[in-house]
Design an enzyme around this catalytic site. Structure first.
Site, PDB file in Angstrom:
ATOM      1  N   ARG A  15       1.751  -1.821  -1.441  1.00 22.38           N
ATOM      2  CA  ARG A  15       1.577  -2.251  -2.730  1.00 22.38           C
ATOM      3  C   ARG A  15       3.348  -2.378  -3.083  1.00 22.38           C
ATOM      4  NH1 ARG A  15      -0.722  -2.924  -7.794  1.00 22.38           N
ATOM      5  NH2 ARG A  15       0.834  -2.304  -9.750  1.00 22.38           N
TER       6      ARG A  15
ATOM      7  N   HIS B  54       2.127  -5.129 -14.018  1.00 27.38           N
ATOM      8  CA  HIS B  54       3.165  -4.203 -14.954  1.00 27.38           C
ATOM      9  C   HIS B  54       3.357  -4.671 -16.867  1.00 27.38           C
ATOM     10  CE1 HIS B  54       5.075  -3.610 -10.750  1.00 27.38           C
ATOM     11  NE2 HIS B  54       4.263  -2.296 -11.352  1.00 27.38           N
TER      12      HIS B  54
ATOM     13  N   LYS C  53      -4.893  -0.523 -14.276  1.00 26.70           N
ATOM     14  CA  LYS C  53      -3.748   0.737 -15.055  1.00 26.70           C
ATOM     15  C   LYS C  53      -3.837   0.025 -16.378  1.00 26.70           C
ATOM     16  CE  LYS C  53       0.150   3.767 -14.915  1.00 26.70           C
ATOM     17  NZ  LYS C  53       0.888   3.928 -14.101  1.00 26.70           N
TER      18      LYS C  53
ATOM     19  N   TYR D 220       9.770  -2.182  -6.939  1.00 26.26           N
ATOM     20  CA  TYR D 220       8.969  -2.434  -6.202  1.00 26.26           C
ATOM     21  C   TYR D 220       9.668  -2.929  -4.930  1.00 26.26           C
ATOM     22  CZ  TYR D 220       5.188   0.119  -8.098  1.00 26.26           C
ATOM     23  OH  TYR D 220       3.995   1.083  -8.159  1.00 26.26           O
TER      24      TYR D 220
ATOM     25  N   ARG E 225      -3.382  -0.974  -6.428  1.00 26.05           N
ATOM     26  CA  ARG E 225      -2.946   0.268  -5.883  1.00 26.05           C
ATOM     27  C   ARG E 225      -4.656   0.823  -5.532  1.00 26.05           C
ATOM     28  NH1 ARG E 225      -1.525  -1.219 -11.566  1.00 26.05           N
ATOM     29  NH2 ARG E 225       0.123  -1.101 -12.163  1.00 26.05           N
TER      30      ARG E 225
ATOM     31  N   HIS F 287       0.477   2.691  -1.425  1.00 29.49           N
ATOM     32  CA  HIS F 287       1.188   2.358  -2.382  1.00 29.49           C
ATOM     33  C   HIS F 287       2.895   2.085  -1.306  1.00 29.49           C
ATOM     34  CE1 HIS F 287       1.933   2.351  -6.639  1.00 29.49           C
ATOM     35  NE2 HIS F 287       3.051   2.563  -6.298  1.00 29.49           N
TER      36      HIS F 287
END
Length: 337
Positions: free
Chosen positions: A278, A301, A200, A310, A174, A275
């Protein structure tokens, strides 16, 4: 709408040192300190709650007396808001994320007994298509074109820009994780070059640096060390820095990706973002046969459904399980015969 008795101030005493003289912004900082979050996520949540508080001020609403009807009105305002970066209306996912931040903020206030209930709980949140992402994706050939454009950049910032691209494309980081890296986060572990960072949700994470990725990073650090007149192992501070030594910020990374995409002649270059790389990381990893759970772990994730979203190539008929089932049956038949 209701107007606060004292603009911007909390109308009732609360616990833990927060009193009637405490402004909602102080609640926000207390809430953020109470969460294990990366600096990027902390900044995003702060912006989301600040946006809500600003709307409350503009409409004369005390945020500590808001109901789900007020939250619904704010959500509809967000849905009609144009994102200045894209020139398009905010996506349902962006609106949902802002409401999620508000819900966490209010849940904290409920625990402090500053509000009796969370007004976001019963609000009408946008429906999110978990199978769709508004992020513009990139094919492996397009990522290769970005690398070619980066290598063709002979300017002073060329080595740094190539290192930025390698970390984004090869690790799928990220942008907040990328710009938060320090030189001290890069090291060696069990025979691997590696990088450690806070992902995250405030989770400590580590990733391996493939040889090409490590080479791009080392080349940049060597150039930077020569400019500073020190040995490469004496460098400290931010891993990715500006010419003045300041930490590279996320906006500069956005501009870099679009500049390289334009130089590479990619369509929709002005809609690409970090992104996008990503997403390309996930799609390429799955196309190369990397198991879903390994891609999920690499991307940090919590839910494999997010990883699947994704993967832009997941509906490619070349990957239909029927081919493998029939091929295996044919192989068994040939063996038994």
């Amino acid at each position: 709408m209701r107007r606060p008795t004292t603009p911007g101030l909390v109308p009732r005493p609360v616990d833990r040192g927060l009193t009637a003289a405490t402004a909602p912004v102080d609640f926000t900082e207390a809430w953020l300190r109470n969460r294990r979050l990366s600096e990027h996520t902390r900044a995003a949540y702060r912006r989301d709650v600040t946006g809500w508080l600003s709307w409350c001020t503009a409409t004369g609403l005390d945020p500590l007396q808001a109901s789900f009807l007020d939250v619904n009105a704010y959500a509809r305002t967000l849905e009609a808001t144009v994102d200045p970066r894209s020139g398009r209306l905010l996506t349902p996912a962006t609106v949902a994320r802002k409401l999620s931040a508000m819900s966490s903020w209010y849940a904290f206030l409920v625990r402090l007994r500053a509000v009796p209930a969370n007004p976001v709980t019963d609000a009408d949140r946008p429906r999110i298509d978990r199978d769709h992402s508004a992020t513009v994706g990139l094919s492996p050939d397009q990522v290769d074109a970005l690398f070619a454009a980066a290598r063709a950049d002979t300017g002073a910032s060329g080595p740094r820009n190539l290192a930025v691209l390698a970390l984004l494309a090869d690790l799928g980081l990220r942008v907040g994780e990328l710009v938060s890296l320090d030189v001290a986060d890069v090291g060696d572990e069990r025979g691997h070059r590696s990088v450690r960072f806070v992902g995250k949700g405030g989770r400590a994470r580590r990733r391996a640096l493939a040889p090409d990725t490590a080479a791009a990073l080392d080349a940049y650090l060597a150039v930077r060390a020569r400019a500073a007149g020190v040995a490469a192992d004496a460098l400290d501070g931010p891993l990715l820095a500006t010419a003045s030594g300041a930490r590279l910020d996320r906006h500069a990374v956005f501009r870099l990706v679009r500049r390289l995409a334009r130089a590479a002649g990619l369509p929709a270059w002005d809609r690409l973002s970090p992104h996008s790389l990503r997403h390309a990381f996930a799609t390429t990893a799955r196309a190369e046969g990397v198991p879903l759970e390994d891609v999920q772990d690499a991307m940090g994730h919590a839910d494999p459904r997010t990883t699947r979203r994704y993967d832009r190539d997941r509906y490619n008929l070349d990957r239909d399980p029927a081919y493998r089932i029939v091929a295996a049956r044919t192989a068994r038949a040939a063996t038994s015969g």
